[in-house]
Design a protein around this motif. Sequence first.
Motif, PDB file in Angstrom:
ATOM      1  N   VAL A 169       0.888  -1.221   0.102  1.00 49.51           N
ATOM      2  CA  VAL A 169      -0.046   0.090   0.226  1.00 49.51           C
ATOM      3  C   VAL A 169       0.963   1.405  -0.049  1.00 49.51           C
ATOM      4  CG1 VAL A 169      -0.193  -0.090   2.642  1.00 49.51           C
ATOM      5  CG2 VAL A 169      -2.029   1.110   1.294  1.00 49.51           C
ATOM      6  N   LYS A 170       0.387   2.420  -0.612  1.00 49.32           N
ATOM      7  CA  LYS A 170       1.374   3.590  -0.705  1.00 49.32           C
ATOM      8  C   LYS A 170       1.082   4.265   0.596  1.00 49.32           C
ATOM      9  CE  LYS A 170       1.898   4.694  -5.666  1.00 49.32           C
ATOM     10  NZ  LYS A 170       3.323   4.778  -5.532  1.00 49.32           N
ATOM     11  N   PRO A 171       1.938   4.701   1.122  1.00 54.18           N
ATOM     12  CA  PRO A 171       1.737   5.395   2.407  1.00 54.18           C
ATOM     13  C   PRO A 171       1.310   6.952   2.017  1.00 54.18           C
ATOM     14  CG  PRO A 171       4.136   5.278   1.880  1.00 54.18           C
ATOM     15  CD  PRO A 171       3.234   4.686   1.030  1.00 54.18           C
ATOM     16  N   LEU A 219       2.854  -9.630   7.617  1.00 55.30           N
ATOM     17  CA  LEU A 219       4.079  -8.947   8.335  1.00 55.30           C
ATOM     18  C   LEU A 219       4.554  -7.930   7.389  1.00 55.30           C
ATOM     19  CD1 LEU A 219       3.409 -11.230  10.056  1.00 55.30           C
ATOM     20  CD2 LEU A 219       5.506 -11.238  10.770  1.00 55.30           C
ATOM     21  N   GLN A 220       5.071  -6.757   7.915  1.00 48.12           N
ATOM     22  CA  GLN A 220       5.849  -5.775   7.283  1.00 48.12           C
ATOM     23  C   GLN A 220       7.292  -6.139   6.908  1.00 48.12           C
ATOM     24  OE1 GLN A 220       6.411  -0.818   7.639  1.00 48.12           O
ATOM     25  NE2 GLN A 220       5.200  -2.206   9.118  1.00 48.12           N
ATOM     26  N   LEU A 221       7.377  -6.206   5.678  1.00 43.65           N
ATOM     27  CA  LEU A 221       9.098  -6.135   5.100  1.00 43.65           C
ATOM     28  C   LEU A 221       9.705  -5.423   5.255  1.00 43.65           C
ATOM     29  CD1 LEU A 221      10.567  -8.653   3.845  1.00 43.65           C
ATOM     30  CD2 LEU A 221       9.933  -7.483   1.598  1.00 43.65           C
ATOM     31  N   LEU A 222      10.812  -5.487   5.718  1.00 48.46           N
ATOM     32  CA  LEU A 222      11.958  -4.523   6.141  1.00 48.46           C
ATOM     33  C   LEU A 222      13.297  -4.517   5.197  1.00 48.46           C
ATOM     34  CD1 LEU A 222      11.924  -4.374  10.199  1.00 48.46           C
ATOM     35  CD2 LEU A 222      10.550  -3.251   8.469  1.00 48.46           C
ATOM     36  N   ASN A 223      13.308  -5.469   4.502  1.00 49.39           N
ATOM     37  CA  ASN A 223      14.415  -5.451   3.722  1.00 49.39           C
ATOM     38  C   ASN A 223      13.913  -5.735   2.257  1.00 49.39           C
ATOM     39  OD1 ASN A 223      14.107  -8.313   4.197  1.00 49.39           O
ATOM     40  ND2 ASN A 223      15.864  -8.952   3.732  1.00 49.39           N
ATOM     41  N   PRO A 224      13.150  -5.153   1.449  1.00 49.18           N
ATOM     42  CA  PRO A 224      12.211  -5.313   0.183  1.00 49.18           C
ATOM     43  C   PRO A 224      13.477  -5.666  -1.123  1.00 49.18           C
ATOM     44  CG  PRO A 224      11.872  -3.213   0.860  1.00 49.18           C
ATOM     45  CD  PRO A 224      12.473  -3.738   1.945  1.00 49.18           C
ATOM     46  N   GLU A 225      14.756  -4.919  -0.663  1.00 56.96           N
ATOM     47  CA  GLU A 225      15.555  -4.920  -2.002  1.00 56.96           C
ATOM     48  C   GLU A 225      16.470  -5.948  -1.890  1.00 56.96           C
ATOM     49  OE1 GLU A 225      17.188  -0.973  -2.672  1.00 56.96           O
ATOM     50  OE2 GLU A 225      15.277  -0.182  -3.197  1.00 56.96           O
ATOM     51  N   THR A 226      16.747  -6.866  -0.682  1.00 58.32           N
ATOM     52  CA  THR A 226      17.668  -7.712  -0.422  1.00 58.32           C
ATOM     53  C   THR A 226      17.011  -9.095   0.097  1.00 58.32           C
ATOM     54  OG1 THR A 226      18.017  -6.817   1.760  1.00 58.32           O
ATOM     55  CG2 THR A 226      19.424  -5.968  -0.114  1.00 58.32           C
ATOM     56  N   ASP A 227      15.685  -9.139  -0.123  1.00 60.37           N
ATOM     57  CA  ASP A 227      14.998 -10.307   0.308  1.00 60.37           C
ATOM     58  C   ASP A 227      15.117 -11.674  -0.244  1.00 60.37           C
ATOM     59  OD1 ASP A 227      13.402  -9.561  -1.647  1.00 60.37           O
ATOM     60  OD2 ASP A 227      11.486  -9.982  -0.566  1.00 60.37           O
ATOM     61  N   GLU A 228      16.116 -11.733  -1.375  1.00 59.99           N
ATOM     62  CA  GLU A 228      16.128 -12.957  -2.145  1.00 59.99           C
ATOM     63  C   GLU A 228      16.239 -14.352  -1.187  1.00 59.99           C
ATOM     64  OE1 GLU A 228      18.978 -10.054  -4.389  1.00 59.99           O
ATOM     65  OE2 GLU A 228      17.980 -10.501  -2.574  1.00 59.99           O
ATOM     66  N   HIS A 229      16.998 -14.276  -0.127  1.00 66.07           N
ATOM     67  CA  HIS A 229      16.980 -15.411   0.401  1.00 66.07           C
ATOM     68  C   HIS A 229      16.503 -15.294   1.955  1.00 66.07           C
ATOM     69  CE1 HIS A 229      19.653 -17.319  -2.664  1.00 66.07           C
ATOM     70  NE2 HIS A 229      20.239 -15.917  -2.993  1.00 66.07           N
ATOM     71  N   ASP A 252       7.811   4.564  -1.563  1.00 65.29           N
ATOM     72  CA  ASP A 252       6.780   4.373  -2.396  1.00 65.29           C
ATOM     73  C   ASP A 252       5.718   3.379  -2.024  1.00 65.29           C
ATOM     74  OD1 ASP A 252       7.711   6.118  -4.486  1.00 65.29           O
ATOM     75  OD2 ASP A 252       8.968   4.619  -5.263  1.00 65.29           O
ATOM     76  N   TRP A 253       6.112   2.126  -1.486  1.00 70.75           N
ATOM     77  CA  TRP A 253       5.191   1.319  -0.950  1.00 70.75           C
ATOM     78  C   TRP A 253       5.558   0.761   0.431  1.00 70.75           C
ATOM     79  CZ3 TRP A 253       1.161   0.364  -3.941  1.00 70.75           C
ATOM     80  CH2 TRP A 253       1.311   0.657  -5.271  1.00 70.75           C
ATOM     81  N   ILE A 254       4.481   0.393   1.203  1.00 74.78           N
ATOM     82  CA  ILE A 254       4.931  -0.472   2.433  1.00 74.78           C
ATOM     83  C   ILE A 254       4.406  -1.921   2.143  1.00 74.78           C
ATOM     84  CG2 ILE A 254       4.312  -0.515   4.897  1.00 74.78           C
ATOM     85  CD1 ILE A 254       2.930   2.074   4.628  1.00 74.78           C
ATOM     86  N   ILE A 255       5.404  -2.808   2.193  1.00 73.16           N
ATOM     87  CA  ILE A 255       5.191  -4.179   1.729  1.00 73.16           C
ATOM     88  C   ILE A 255       4.921  -5.012   2.713  1.00 73.16           C
ATOM     89  CG2 ILE A 255       6.181  -6.075   0.365  1.00 73.16           C
ATOM     90  CD1 ILE A 255       7.912  -3.720  -1.154  1.00 73.16           C
ATOM     91  N   PHE A 256       3.939  -6.199   2.691  1.00 76.48           N
ATOM     92  CA  PHE A 256       3.795  -7.174   3.911  1.00 76.48           C
ATOM     93  C   PHE A 256       3.608  -8.398   2.871  1.00 76.48           C
ATOM     94  CE2 PHE A 256       1.958  -3.059   5.058  1.00 76.48           C
ATOM     95  CZ  PHE A 256       1.984  -3.053   6.265  1.00 76.48           C
ATOM     96  N   ASP A 257       4.067  -9.396   3.686  1.00 75.23           N
ATOM     97  CA  ASP A 257       4.068 -10.828   3.345  1.00 75.23           C
ATOM     98  C   ASP A 257       3.360 -11.729   4.214  1.00 75.23           C
ATOM     99  OD1 ASP A 257       5.614 -10.243   1.032  1.00 75.23           O
ATOM    100  OD2 ASP A 257       7.340 -10.852   2.111  1.00 75.23           O
ATOM    101  N   GLN A 258       2.737 -12.732   3.674  1.00 79.71           N
ATOM    102  CA  GLN A 258       2.123 -13.690   4.444  1.00 79.71           C
ATOM    103  C   GLN A 258       3.081 -14.476   5.237  1.00 79.71           C
ATOM    104  OE1 GLN A 258       0.206 -17.990   4.338  1.00 79.71           O
ATOM    105  NE2 GLN A 258      -0.704 -16.682   2.622  1.00 79.71           N
TER     106      GLN A 258
END
Length: 240
Positions: free
Chosen positions: A85-87, A137-147, A118-124
């Motif tokens: 969602v956009k804040p 839950l709110q993701l805190l490392n959206p650019e480095t979350d590959e692993h 731009d976005w607040i991101i949440f994952d199941q």
Amino acid sequence: MKKSFLFLMLLLLATGLAKAQQFVEPFADFWSEKECYLVTTNGDTLLGTMRSMTNERGYITRLSMQDSQGVIHKFRAAQVQRFAVKPGALAKLSTINEKGTSVRHIAKTDYNDILDRDWIIFDQQSMPRTKQRVALLQLLNPETDEHIKVYDHMNGSKSMPIRILGIPIVGGEERTYWVVKDDADPVIVRKARFKKAFKELFADEPMLVASAKRKPKFKDFAQYISFYNQLKSGELSAKK
């Protein structure tokens, strides 16, 4: 090639020249009627505006959104893979105010990250301490979350406030994160036990573990993940 990269990484860590990689600031709140998108567990993507949400212990368990045709869609967390969602301006202001818990917390907060997000991101994911239930839950490392995915641990441990003449000098800083590595079970990573968590999370890259000859620093957690991803990427490239 990998040895050269490791040498450079060790040099950067030793000299402090590595660009600081930090987790994004968790947003304290957000409001409805904001642009959002949702990816279901079936892989379908839905665009629209957020209408409402229900939370339990601070984590999203249900939400509803309106698509471009005006149709309202309702979801349980178990039906959602990712939600963003956009804040708005009020959400950004609320988050900035929430960060003012101490002088040190204010100084360490990246306010540009909050204002420019731009976005607040949440994952199941499984809810902390309640693995039988899932939430967003709110993701805190959206650019480095590959692993390794790091989430805001709502109501988790924070540093205790210390005041001088009534002014909070330190306090309010995160001391726990909810962490998921690949397909492993979620774990709570604590500042007080970070050395043990560090060795367990990065055990498959022993050279990274060895690089932290001294006690690994909790404040550098995001940077360790960034280096870990680069090492894994190098391994995958070598196999092709």
